[in-house]
Design a protein around this motif. Structure first.
Motif, PDB file in Angstrom:
ATOM      1  N   THR A   1       0.682  -1.403   0.160  1.00  0.00           N
ATOM      2  CA  THR A   1       0.004   0.054  -0.262  1.00  0.00           C
ATOM      3  C   THR A   1       0.845   1.307  -0.159  1.00  0.00           C
ATOM      4  O   THR A   1       1.650   1.445   0.830  1.00  0.00           O
ATOM      5  CB  THR A   1      -0.932   0.299   1.205  1.00  0.00           C
ATOM      6  OG1 THR A   1      -1.695  -1.200   1.185  1.00  0.00           O
ATOM      7  CG2 THR A   1      -1.825   1.163   1.219  1.00  0.00           C
TER       8      THR A   1
ATOM      9  N   ASP B   1      -2.209   6.009   0.109  1.00  0.00           N
ATOM     10  CA  ASP B   1      -3.473   5.252   0.556  1.00  0.00           C
ATOM     11  C   ASP B   1      -3.674   5.194   2.104  1.00  0.00           C
ATOM     12  O   ASP B   1      -4.322   4.496   2.660  1.00  0.00           O
ATOM     13  CB  ASP B   1      -3.486   3.884  -0.046  1.00  0.00           C
ATOM     14  CG  ASP B   1      -3.615   4.154  -1.507  1.00  0.00           C
ATOM     15  OD1 ASP B   1      -4.126   4.998  -2.115  1.00  0.00           O
ATOM     16  OD2 ASP B   1      -3.396   3.145  -2.221  1.00  0.00           O
ATOM     17  N   SER B   2      -2.870   5.957   2.942  1.00  0.00           N
ATOM     18  CA  SER B   2      -2.838   5.729   4.388  1.00  0.00           C
ATOM     19  C   SER B   2      -3.939   6.360   4.764  1.00  0.00           C
ATOM     20  O   SER B   2      -4.335   7.565   4.269  1.00  0.00           O
ATOM     21  CB  SER B   2      -1.311   5.990   5.048  1.00  0.00           C
ATOM     22  OG  SER B   2      -1.316   7.486   4.965  1.00  0.00           O
TER      23      SER B   2
ATOM     24  N   THR C   1      -3.228   1.883   8.045  1.00  0.00           N
ATOM     25  CA  THR C   1      -3.493   1.283   6.981  1.00  0.00           C
ATOM     26  C   THR C   1      -4.987   0.893   6.653  1.00  0.00           C
ATOM     27  O   THR C   1      -5.572   0.226   7.520  1.00  0.00           O
ATOM     28  CB  THR C   1      -2.665  -0.007   6.804  1.00  0.00           C
ATOM     29  OG1 THR C   1      -1.357   0.170   6.936  1.00  0.00           O
ATOM     30  CG2 THR C   1      -2.780  -0.916   5.531  1.00  0.00           C
ATOM     31  N   PRO C   2      -5.422   1.381   5.559  1.00  0.00           N
ATOM     32  CA  PRO C   2      -6.990   1.055   5.366  1.00  0.00           C
ATOM     33  C   PRO C   2      -7.209  -0.049   5.027  1.00  0.00           C
ATOM     34  O   PRO C   2      -6.508  -0.926   4.371  1.00  0.00           O
ATOM     35  CB  PRO C   2      -7.287   1.922   4.272  1.00  0.00           C
ATOM     36  CG  PRO C   2      -5.930   2.486   3.508  1.00  0.00           C
ATOM     37  CD  PRO C   2      -5.066   2.335   4.567  1.00  0.00           C
TER      38      PRO C   2
ATOM     39  N   SER D   1     -10.039   1.573   1.534  1.00  0.00           N
ATOM     40  CA  SER D   1      -9.428   1.978   0.408  1.00  0.00           C
ATOM     41  C   SER D   1     -10.643   2.347  -0.743  1.00  0.00           C
ATOM     42  O   SER D   1     -10.470   3.363  -1.640  1.00  0.00           O
ATOM     43  CB  SER D   1      -8.413   0.957  -0.254  1.00  0.00           C
ATOM     44  OG  SER D   1      -7.345   0.987   0.903  1.00  0.00           O
TER      45      SER D   1
END
Length: 100
Positions: A28, A32-33, A52-53, A58
């Motif tokens: 990732t 995208d965090s 982290t999604p 996301s």
């Protein structure tokens, strides 16, 4: 006359990854965090250890921030509640910060 029914919402679906597919797709990017997706919430997200999604987060974050009506479909425990709440909280905090 055109009697088409307007779209009330868009469906967003996420699936559960196996250990093998998760490790293969675990690269990732920072863009995208969660703290980057929701900058007004970055401090509390970092403090609570959320970075982290999940796949559903996301898939839905940017669309939810654009105020698109979404129906999220994912297994129990996949992060759907956070998927709905983070964009709403981001909007509220951002608006409050602008009004100061």
């Amino acid at each position: 006359p055109n009697h088409a029914t307007p779209t009330l919402f868009s469906a967003v679906e996420a699936t559960v990854e196996t250990d093998e597919s998760a490790s293969a797709s675990s690269s990732t990017s920072n863009s995208d965090s969660l703290p980057i997706l929701f900058p007004a919430l970055a401090a509390p997200l970092n403090e609570l250890g959320f970075s982290t999604p999940t796949p559903i987060q996301s898939a839905s974050a940017k669309r939810a921030l654009e105020l698109e009506n979404l129906l999220l479909i994912a297994p129990t425990g996949s992060g759907k509640t956070f998927s709905y709440m983070l964009p709403a909280l981001e909007k509220v905090v951002t608006q409050q910060n602008q009004n100061r």
